[in-house]
Write a protein that holds these residues in place. Structure first.
Motif, short mmCIF file in Angstrom:
data_model
loop_
_atom_site.label_atom_id
_atom_site.label_comp_id
_atom_site.label_asym_id
_atom_site.label_seq_id
_atom_site.Cartn_x
_atom_site.Cartn_y
_atom_site.Cartn_z
N ALA A 186 0.66 -1.25 -0.09
CA ALA A 186 0.21 -0.07 0.27
C ALA A 186 0.85 1.32 0.04
O ALA A 186 0.78 2.15 -0.66
N ARG A 187 1.90 1.22 0.76
CA ARG A 187 3.01 2.39 0.90
C ARG A 187 3.48 2.47 -0.57
O ARG A 187 3.43 3.87 -0.81
N SER A 188 3.94 1.55 -1.17
CA SER A 188 4.60 1.63 -2.53
C SER A 188 3.59 2.46 -3.61
O SER A 188 3.95 3.18 -4.01
N ILE A 189 2.34 1.94 -3.47
CA ILE A 189 1.16 2.34 -4.29
C ILE A 189 0.89 3.66 -4.28
O ILE A 189 0.91 4.28 -4.99
N PHE A 190 0.69 4.20 -2.80
CA PHE A 190 0.22 5.46 -2.57
C PHE A 190 1.55 6.44 -2.89
O PHE A 190 1.33 7.52 -3.43
N GLN A 191 2.72 6.00 -2.52
CA GLN A 191 4.01 6.92 -2.89
C GLN A 191 4.18 7.18 -4.14
O GLN A 191 4.44 8.38 -4.72
N SER A 192 3.84 6.08 -5.21
CA SER A 192 4.03 6.32 -6.75
C SER A 192 2.97 7.13 -7.18
O SER A 192 3.27 8.33 -8.05
N LEU A 193 1.66 7.11 -6.64
CA LEU A 193 0.51 8.04 -7.12
C LEU A 193 1.10 9.46 -6.53
O LEU A 193 0.20 10.56 -7.22
N LEU A 194 1.34 9.64 -5.31
CA LEU A 194 1.80 10.99 -4.61
C LEU A 194 2.45 11.99 -5.57
O LEU A 194 2.63 13.10 -5.75
N LYS A 195 3.42 11.23 -6.61
CA LYS A 195 4.45 11.85 -7.34
C LYS A 195 3.83 12.62 -8.48
O LYS A 195 3.96 13.82 -8.83
N ASN A 196 2.33 12.11 -8.85
CA ASN A 196 1.69 12.74 -9.78
C ASN A 196 0.42 13.62 -9.44
O ASN A 196 -0.12 14.42 -10.20
N ALA A 197 0.33 13.07 -8.21
CA ALA A 197 -0.97 13.83 -7.36
C ALA A 197 -0.76 14.20 -6.12
O ALA A 197 -1.44 13.61 -5.22
N PRO A 198 0.17 15.11 -5.83
CA PRO A 198 0.61 15.57 -4.48
C PRO A 198 -0.71 15.93 -3.56
O PRO A 198 -0.58 15.95 -2.22
N ASP A 199 -1.65 16.41 -4.46
CA ASP A 199 -2.69 17.26 -3.46
C ASP A 199 -3.99 16.44 -3.58
O ASP A 199 -5.18 17.17 -3.83
N SER A 200 -4.17 15.18 -4.01
CA SER A 200 -5.38 14.22 -3.99
C SER A 200 -5.69 14.04 -2.62
O SER A 200 -5.03 13.49 -1.79
N PRO A 201 -6.81 14.61 -2.11
CA PRO A 201 -7.36 14.45 -0.67
C PRO A 201 -7.55 13.01 -0.53
O PRO A 201 -7.10 12.51 0.98
N THR A 202 -7.79 12.23 -1.45
CA THR A 202 -8.58 10.97 -1.19
C THR A 202 -7.03 9.95 -1.15
O THR A 202 -6.90 9.20 -0.27
#
Length: 922
Positions: free
Chosen positions: A283-299
């Motif tokens: 889960a951490r790996s998935i979320f960290q990858s997504l945060l690179k492109n969407a750092p301000d996604s609340p969900t």
């Protein structure tokens, strides 16, 4: 506690807002064929190939944009639609499709600009664009403009499905749940084959305290109609995660990856599923990858912060939660995450400061109060902690485990609410306030006022049948059956084929004994709606109620299953139909067929076990639930089902062991604690039973059921006074169930007749339409010899529930005992509803006997006895009628058969047997 399905709500709401040369023409035609066949992969490849060959084809680019929009690839879809626009493509549907793409990309102001700059066309295209415009206004929070815009569409096209759905969502925004539910019920009947309708239905159901299961079923229905309905699949995955149904969530996740592998929402849900499974590193790996492109996604920030918190990455969790709080100051999840971080660090004072705003907020939830109370306790402020716990006790969470939010409810007197709805109705051209007012009048039994509201609906909904259906409902409640029928016919004259009106007329036909007429109404309606499985189920129900041959019941049920073979809702409905009509054998067959067709559906397998219990097939139920316990080792369903089975089989030791296994999985599960108490009671371990009941009360302080469980332990020991005191407490709690029935019975049992009468009077004043309690009171009054009271109550019950066959039969028996007229008509009406009920046939035979129509009495009594061959009273009655008819030979045979059957008989029955035998010797 963090709930993934709640956390994903903003994403799901956003997603839910959707709705040349010869070679080029041939290519476009081929693509349309692929689309019609739902060939997703082939369609995408063919469109890209066509555009590569004809890059200046505006239509091809439009089709690709529309296709990508349906797949959830909203950015690329918008880019293709922009290219189509530059190529001057303006074909049918272009503007509403382009507007939807803008909306899903958050470009709301551009949609509003389009309303001014671009011609919206006419007809369906204009209506569709206005619906998107209304959604844009709604996304800005401009409810007034949204309503005005959608009403423009509904004025011209009253049955515009997308417009009606926007109306419903606007009602949901304002927590006008009853109004939304009524409108959605009508929409579901009229458009049962529309996936979006079922998707919105799931949204409404998810707001209801007990609607979780139905919400999941609605999402499954949506997907059975449109397998590419991505927002429905995402919502289903989100809810399955929230309910801990991780194997099914994984199956749905695999399908989502197949259809939309690169979609941001797919990755987001994958991360939340990993989080729910405890796969924290993934889960951490998935979320960290997504945060690179969407750092301000609340969900995304919510999921990432929760993951770090569970991995003890407290500093990172604090950073993410603070970022979420900065982006969304009003997001209730952010302070909860921060408070949990600070509490993990032992900083109770900082946690209390963070939660202070939430505790004071209007939408403060049980979770907020619990966290704030724990934080105050950690900070050493016991007085503040105790005050918060008291507040928590007064809330009404919708399920035992505290949810993230508690539904906001409207309080106040019925009179004040009525005044408010009247004022809204006068200012509003729509009907939402009127529907709410109608529901209020019906609940308060103000039938004349209800008819006035119906008249308002008729004015506001010209050409619609629905107001006349409501009028018929009110007139039926007033006892005016002829007026109700006339109202329904008037509605159909305005809107031919309206399903609700047709079905209501069919029910009236059935009550009037016009079975073939009712059946023909359904047959005609099904011809116009051949894919509506609900109509097939209704036809089967009618045939079941009218005593039709088995094949007339079976054929429409089989047709409904054939339409949607993988729809568990249909199969559950079929089983329920049989159970409701008392045909447990048919219910068991249907449940077995459903389990064979859907072997991996846990809810279906659970249903099979429950039906086996209802049919007293305890060993089979134990086997079914045992298999579930093996296949779902983390689920409570298997061991809990086994515990119930053993308890019903009177095997308390095994029930105790399995209840304990269930509690290992869910230590506060109310059902498991109730079975545990029942098992201890069966073993006469009363102290342990009380301990289990009180454990349930501590875990579920606002619910009535744990108190009922404790009361039953005292009743088993004949400790009447403690049981009465507990039942009185249960009436003040959430979901009292049949506590008032049980309390009334105990008061009578202990000679407190006045107290029992007072309880009944108070309850019926507060709940004037509680048909079950009225039926109970009528039976009690009859048993006590208060015949006049019983007769009045049965007549009152039939006013509330005109199709209550048991009430008809019981009232008929009362009239027969008093030699009053009307008994035969009543029991014949009951038999129209349940023609194979032996008790009703027994009453009809008695009615014939009072007229000395002995041949008819014997014929009907013999039929009743064939359906209940071990009934001693029916055997005695048959012999009595045979003696009266002078047929002593048959009577002697009947009595000899009864005497040799070794059936248990009361003293009175044994005496009657001797009396009848003596009469044969005369």
């Amino acid at each position: 506690m963090f709930k993934p399905h709640t956390a994903l709500l903003p994403l799901l709401i956003a997603l839910a807002l959707t709705g040349c040369g010869n070679d080029e023409r041939q290519g476009i035609a081929d693509i349309k064929t692929r689309i019609a066949k739902s060939d997703v992969t082939g369609t995408t490849a063919a469109l890209r190939s066509l555009i590569k060959k004809f890059p200046e084809s505006g239509e091809a680019r439009f089709m690709l944009g529309e296709h990508l929009l349906h797949l959830g690839e909203v950015k690329e879809a918008l880019a293709e639609l922009e290219r189509a626009r530059k190529l001057k493509f303006n074909g049918t549907g272009w503007l509403p499709t382009y507007a939807r793409a803008l909306l899903l990309n958050g470009k709301v102001s551009e949609i509003i600009d389009l309303a001014v700059k671009e011609p919206s066309g006419s007809g369906a295209s204009q209506d569709d664009f206005l619906v998107v415009l209304a959604q844009a206004y709604r996304s800005q929070g401009n409810r007034e403009l949204a309503l005005q815009t959608v009403d423009k569409v509904l004025t011209v096209t009253p049955e515009h499905v997308a417009a009606r759905l926007v109306r419903i969502r606007l009602a949901l925004d304002e927590r006008q749940l009853q109004l939304a539910e009524r409108e959605l019920e009508s929409l579901t009947r009229d458009h049962a084959g529309n996936a979006e309708v079922w998707y919105v239905r799931s949204e409404l159901l998810s707001t209801q305290p007990d609607g979780d299961g139905a919400s999941l079923d609605a999402l499954r229905k949506a997907l059975s109609l449109d397998g590419l309905h991505l927002q429905a699949r995402m919502a289903l995955i989100s809810q399955l995660i929230g309910h801990g149904k991780l194997p099914e969530a994984t199956q749905e996740m695999n399908l989502l990856r197949k259809h939309a592998p690169t979609l941001f929402g797919t990755g987001l849900l994958d991360g939340h599923l990993a989080l729910a499974k405890g796969e924290l590193t993934r889960a951490r790996s998935i979320f960290q990858s997504l945060l690179k492109n969407a750092p301000d996604s609340p969900t995304l920030l919510q999921g990432a912060a929760e993951t770090e918190l569970r991995l003890d990455g407290l500093e990172q969790a604090e950073t993410l939660a603070n970022r979420l709080l900065k982006l969304q100051p009003d997001n209730p999840v952010a302070p909860r995450l921060l408070a949990r971080v600070y509490m993990r660090k032992g900083q109770g004072d900082r946690a209390s400061q963070v939660m202070a705003a939430r505790v004071g907020a209007r939408d403060a939830s049980a979770t907020d109060l619990a966290l704030a109370a724990q934080a105050a306790e950690l900070a050493g402020d016991r007085s503040a902690s105790q005050a918060l716990y008291k507040r928590l006790a007064l809330t009404k969470p919708t399920e035992p485990v505290l949810r993230t939010l508690v539904a906001t409810t409207v309080t106040g007197s019925a009179e004040a609410l009525g005044q408010q709805l009247n004022a809204i109705s006068q200012d509003d051209a729509g009907v939402t306030a009127d529907l709410g007012l109608l529901a209020l009048h019906l609940r308060e039994n103000r039938l004349d006022a209800a008819l006035e509201t119906v008249a308002t609906l008729e004015r506001k909904m010209p050409g619609r049948a629905l107001p006349f259906q409501f009028k018929a409902q009110v007139l039926q409640q007033k006892g005016d059956r002829a007026g109700a029928r006339a109202a329904l016919e008037a509605g159909l004259a305005r809107q031919a084929g309206h399903p609700g009106s047709v079905m209501a007329l069919a029910q009236m036909d059935l009550l009037d004994g016009q079975v073939e007429r009712a059946r023909q109404r359904y047959a005609d309606l099904i011809k116009t709606r051949p894919h509506d499985s609900s109509l097939l189920l209704a036809l089967a129900d009618l045939n079941l109620r009218s005593g039709a041959p088995d094949d007339l019941v079976r054929k429409p049920l089989e047709a409904a299953v054939k339409l949607n073979p993988q729809d568990p809702t249909i199969r559950r409905t079929i089983v329920t139909r049989y159970l409701d009509h008392g045909d447990r054998a048919a219910a068991l067959n249907a449940a077995n067929a459903a389990a064979a067709a859907l072997p991996n559906d846990v809810s279906i397998q659970d249903m099979l076990g429950q039906v086996q219990l209802a049919a007293s097939e305890f060993d089979q139920a134990i086997s079914t639930f045992g298999r579930l316990a093996t296949e779902q080792p983390n689920s409570v369903i298997g061991p809990l089902g086994m515990a119930r089975s053993h308890l019903l089989k009177n095997e308390p030791t095994q029930a105790l062991r399995n209840a304990q296994r269930a509690l290992e999985r869910e230590p506060q599960n109310l059902d498991a604690l109730a079975v545990l108490a029942g098992a201890h009671t069966g073993l006469k371990q009363y102290d342990a039973a009380i301990k289990a009941a009180r454990q349930a009360r501590e875990a579920h302080p606002l619910e009535a059921r744990p108190i009922l469980v404790e009361a039953e332990v005292h009743i088993a020991q004949q400790q009447w006074e403690p049981a009465i005191a507990l039942l009185e407490q249960a009436l003040e709690k959430t979901g009292p169930g049949t506590a008032h029935h049980r309390l009334h019975g105990l008061l009578l049992k202990t000679g407190k007749t006045a107290a029992a009468d007072k309880l009944a009077d108070q309850w019926l004043r507060a709940h004037p339409q509680d048909a079950r309690f009225i039926a109970y009171l009528a039976q009690q009054s009859d048993a006590m010899g208060r015949v006049d009271v019983a007769e009045r109550l049965y007549r009152q019950l039939l006013t509330l529930a005109p199709t209550h066959a048991a009430a008809m039969n019981n009232l008929a028996m009362l009239l027969l005992r008093q030699n009053k007229p009307g008994a035969q008509e009543l029991v014949e009406r009951a038999l129209q509803l349940s023609p194979r009920d032996p008790n009703y046939l027994d009453t009809l035979a008695a009615s014939h006997a009072t007229r000395k129509a002995w041949a008819q009495a014997i014929e009907v009594q013999a039929k009743a006895l064939s359906l209940a061959p071990r009934s001693v009273p029916m055997q005695l009655s048959l012999a009595r009628y045979q003696i009266e008819a002078g047929d002593k030979l048959e009577a002697r045979t009947q009595l000899r058969k009864l005497a040799g059957a070794e059936l248990p008989m009361s003293d009175a029955q044994q005496q009657e047997l001797k009396t009848l035998q003596a009469r044969l010797l005369q």
